[in-house]
Every structure is written in C-alpha cells, then in structure tokens.
Write a protein that holds these residues in place. Structure first.
Motif, short mmCIF file in Angstrom:
data_model
loop_
_atom_site.label_atom_id
_atom_site.label_comp_id
_atom_site.label_asym_id
_atom_site.label_seq_id
_atom_site.Cartn_x
_atom_site.Cartn_y
_atom_site.Cartn_z
N ALA A 57 0.85 -1.19 0.00
CA ALA A 57 0.00 0.00 0.00
C ALA A 57 0.89 1.24 0.00
N CYS A 58 1.69 1.34 -1.03
CA CYS A 58 2.75 2.35 -1.11
C CYS A 58 2.24 3.76 -1.32
N GLY A 59 1.01 3.92 -1.82
CA GLY A 59 0.47 5.26 -2.03
C GLY A 59 1.30 6.06 -3.00
N ASN A 60 1.59 7.31 -2.64
CA ASN A 60 2.32 8.19 -3.56
C ASN A 60 3.83 8.15 -3.40
N LEU A 61 4.34 7.09 -2.79
CA LEU A 61 5.78 6.79 -2.72
C LEU A 61 6.55 7.75 -1.82
N ARG A 62 5.88 8.36 -0.88
CA ARG A 62 6.62 9.28 -0.02
C ARG A 62 7.57 8.57 0.93
N PHE A 63 7.30 7.30 1.29
CA PHE A 63 8.26 6.59 2.13
C PHE A 63 9.53 6.29 1.35
N GLU A 64 9.39 5.97 0.07
CA GLU A 64 10.57 5.75 -0.76
C GLU A 64 11.42 7.01 -0.84
N ASN A 65 10.76 8.15 -0.99
CA ASN A 65 11.48 9.42 -1.02
C ASN A 65 12.15 9.71 0.32
N PHE A 66 11.46 9.38 1.41
CA PHE A 66 12.03 9.57 2.74
C PHE A 66 13.30 8.75 2.91
N LEU A 67 13.25 7.47 2.55
CA LEU A 67 14.41 6.61 2.74
C LEU A 67 15.61 7.06 1.92
N THR A 68 15.38 7.38 0.67
CA THR A 68 16.50 7.79 -0.18
C THR A 68 17.12 9.10 0.30
N SER A 69 16.31 9.96 0.91
CA SER A 69 16.85 11.20 1.46
C SER A 69 17.57 10.96 2.78
N ALA A 70 17.00 10.08 3.61
CA ALA A 70 17.58 9.82 4.93
C ALA A 70 18.88 9.02 4.85
N LEU A 71 18.98 8.14 3.85
CA LEU A 71 20.17 7.28 3.70
C LEU A 71 20.73 7.43 2.29
N CYS A 106 12.59 -9.38 0.94
CA CYS A 106 13.36 -8.15 1.04
C CYS A 106 13.99 -7.98 2.43
N ASP A 107 14.90 -7.00 2.50
CA ASP A 107 15.55 -6.69 3.78
C ASP A 107 14.60 -5.98 4.72
N LEU A 108 13.70 -5.20 4.18
CA LEU A 108 12.72 -4.47 4.98
C LEU A 108 11.38 -4.50 4.28
N SER A 109 10.34 -4.85 5.03
CA SER A 109 8.97 -4.79 4.51
C SER A 109 8.17 -3.85 5.39
N VAL A 110 7.42 -2.95 4.76
CA VAL A 110 6.67 -1.95 5.52
C VAL A 110 5.24 -1.85 5.01
N SER A 111 4.38 -1.35 5.87
CA SER A 111 3.01 -0.98 5.48
C SER A 111 2.56 0.13 6.41
N PHE A 112 2.46 1.33 5.84
CA PHE A 112 2.09 2.50 6.61
C PHE A 112 0.77 3.07 6.09
N GLY A 113 -0.13 3.40 7.00
CA GLY A 113 -1.40 3.99 6.60
C GLY A 113 -2.31 3.04 5.85
N PHE A 114 -2.20 1.76 6.14
CA PHE A 114 -3.03 0.77 5.44
C PHE A 114 -3.81 -0.12 6.39
N MET A 115 -3.22 -0.50 7.49
CA MET A 115 -3.87 -1.47 8.37
C MET A 115 -5.25 -1.01 8.84
N HIS A 116 -5.45 0.30 8.97
CA HIS A 116 -6.77 0.78 9.41
C HIS A 116 -7.82 0.61 8.33
N HIS A 117 -7.42 0.29 7.11
CA HIS A 117 -8.37 0.01 6.04
C HIS A 117 -8.64 -1.50 5.89
N VAL A 118 -8.00 -2.30 6.69
CA VAL A 118 -8.15 -3.76 6.59
C VAL A 118 -9.25 -4.20 7.55
N PRO A 119 -10.37 -4.69 7.04
CA PRO A 119 -11.48 -5.06 7.93
C PRO A 119 -11.23 -6.40 8.62
#
Length: 275
Positions: A56-70, A141-154
């Motif tokens: 549930a990657c959405g608009n890829l802001r986590f990808e942008n965060f990681l590449t900027s942070a590291l 993968c080395d890291l698996s994430v899911s942000f802002g999605f679990m609250h949509h899972v019934p």
C-alpha cells in the motif's frame, strides 16, 4: 465481521481512492515523524544495498524519505498498491514508461535507482481465500513496511493475514515495520468520526451495517464532501498486542512506540525482526 461486510467496506475504500486520489495525495506530501524512529530501529540491519517491500505504497513518499535519509545506501524498491492513479501522481515517470498499463510488474525507470511496482488488490485476494504471497512478484526483502493501510483492513483475521504476509515477504534477519492508526486517542477526531459515521450510514443508506461492524470501525468523511467516505478502524492497544502475539514465533519485537499528529500519539508503530 462476516466476509460480505468486509468486502463492502473494501469496495467503499476502493471507490474513495479512485475518486479522490489527487486530493488525498496532496495531503500526504511530508514524511511522518514516526518513520525516523522506525529507521533508527532497523538501521543496523540494513546492508549497503538494501531491498524494500512497501505494501500500500500510495504516492511513494516513504521511498522518497528513505532515499533522502540514507543517501549512501542503494535501494531496490518493490511497491504494491491497487490505486495506480495514486502511485502515478503527476505522471512524471511511470506513465512515460507505459509501465502502469503493463501492471508495472517489472523494474522501470524512476527517480529511484531501482523501482518495481505491482498493481494488486491484496484484500480482494483475501476475500477469495487466496495466499497473498503467491501473487506477489517481489522477492523477499531486507525491509517490509506498510504505513497507513492497516486501518483500512477489515477484521482482526484479515489483519493477521496481512502481517503474516509481510513477514513472509521478508528475509530471515530482515525487518518489518507497520503503523496502526489510533484516531480515537484524539477527542476532536473522536467526535468528528462519530458524527461523520452517522452521516455516512444515512447518506449511503447503510443503516443495517451498524450491527455488522466491529468495535471502533467507522466511516470517515473527507474534506466535508457530501457522500464521500472511507472505512477506517481505530486500533486499541490490546488489538495490537494480539497481532504481535500472533507472529511471535516468527519474529522478535525490536520497537513499539506512538508518534505522529499534533499530539504525537495518533499512530502506533510496531517494528519486528524476522527470525
């Protein structure tokens, strides 16, 4: 919650994102503060060339965060979502490749060094009783994430399957990070949720749904637009406890904390190391 109700709630959300992806994406331009703490918890387990799976990657802001942070880490991103328009954004790279039309199940040129997107509705797979990982094209993968999605899972049962799927998608020694929205921690959001939920039941003619929902399930409004709602669940600490207990044989808990929002307590994060 029965399967018919779960499917209805997912259909409500699919309609919401299909019709409101642009306005939603506009509100999701910045990194969440909790991501910094997630990164601190998993950083020592990151290789110099790291693979990341984002459900549930959405608009890829986590990808942008990681590449900027590291900036000195080379990433291979594998992203999954069922709203292609939300991922595509302004179309600056995905549409140019034609990859979205091909379901983006291969590496495509992007602002990131290596990026693959798979268009897939994982909740629809659960409705059908299918095993999610058998349909994923990404490797472990080395890291698996899911942000802002679990609250949509019934239902708690579906959430357990999503979390187990993330663990299965992660190599031994790798990490999983998940956020759980707790909007009922905020008094103002609680009052708003209660009001919009009643409006939604009336406007969508779903009064009979009320007795079929789980505790802390709500239909939330969006930007005061009439008839525009999405299904969201506010997590209790006990529900999160149970999810952690479910995956305890396969994982070690690295970190658990709350963050985000003006009160810094709207998301509860869980970071796990896969055994």
């Amino acid at each position: 919650m029965d399967s018919k109700t779960a499917k209805l709630l997912c259909e409500i959300n699919n309609t919401f994102y299909r019709e409101n992806y642009a306005s939603f994406s506009a509100t999701r331009a910045c990194a969440w503060t909790g991501w910094e703490q997630c990164l601190a918890a998993v950083r020592e387990f990151f290789p110099r060339e790291a693979s990341v799976f984002d459900l549930a990657c959405g608009n890829l802001r986590f990808e942008n965060f990681l590449t900027s942070a590291l900036p000195n880490t080379t990433f291979k991103f594998y992203a999954v979502d069922n709203c292609d328009e939300l991922v595509e954004g302004d179309g600056t790279f995905l549409s140019q490749t034609g990859a979205l039309k091909q379901k983006c199940d291969k590496i495509v040129p992007s602002p990131f060094a290596s990026f693959a997107y798979q268009s897939l509705d994982v909740l629809e797979l659960l409705h059908k009783g299918e095993f999610i990982n058998s349909r994923l094209t990404a490797p472990q993968c080395d890291l698996s994430v899911s942000f802002g999605f679990m609250h949509h899972v019934p239902s708690q049962a579906y959430r357990e399957k999503i979390l187990l799927s993330l663990i299965e998608q992660t190599r031994p020694g790798g990490c999983v990070a998940v956020s759980f929205w707790q909007f009922l921690n905020n008094e103002a959001l609680t009052h708003k949720a209660q009001a919009t939920h009643l409006q939604a039941l009336e406007e969508l003619q779903l009064q009979g749904l009320e007795g079929l929902l789980d505790q802390n399930d709500y239909l939330l409004g969006w930007e005061n637009a009439s008839g525009t709602y999405r299904y969201c669940h506010s997590f209790s600490d006990r529900e999160i406890d149970k999810l952690i207990e479910t995956v305890a044989p396969q994982t070690t808990l690295l970190s658990r904390f709350v963050a985000d929002g003006r009160t810094n307590n709207l998301n509860s994060y869980v970071v796990l190391k896969v055994l």
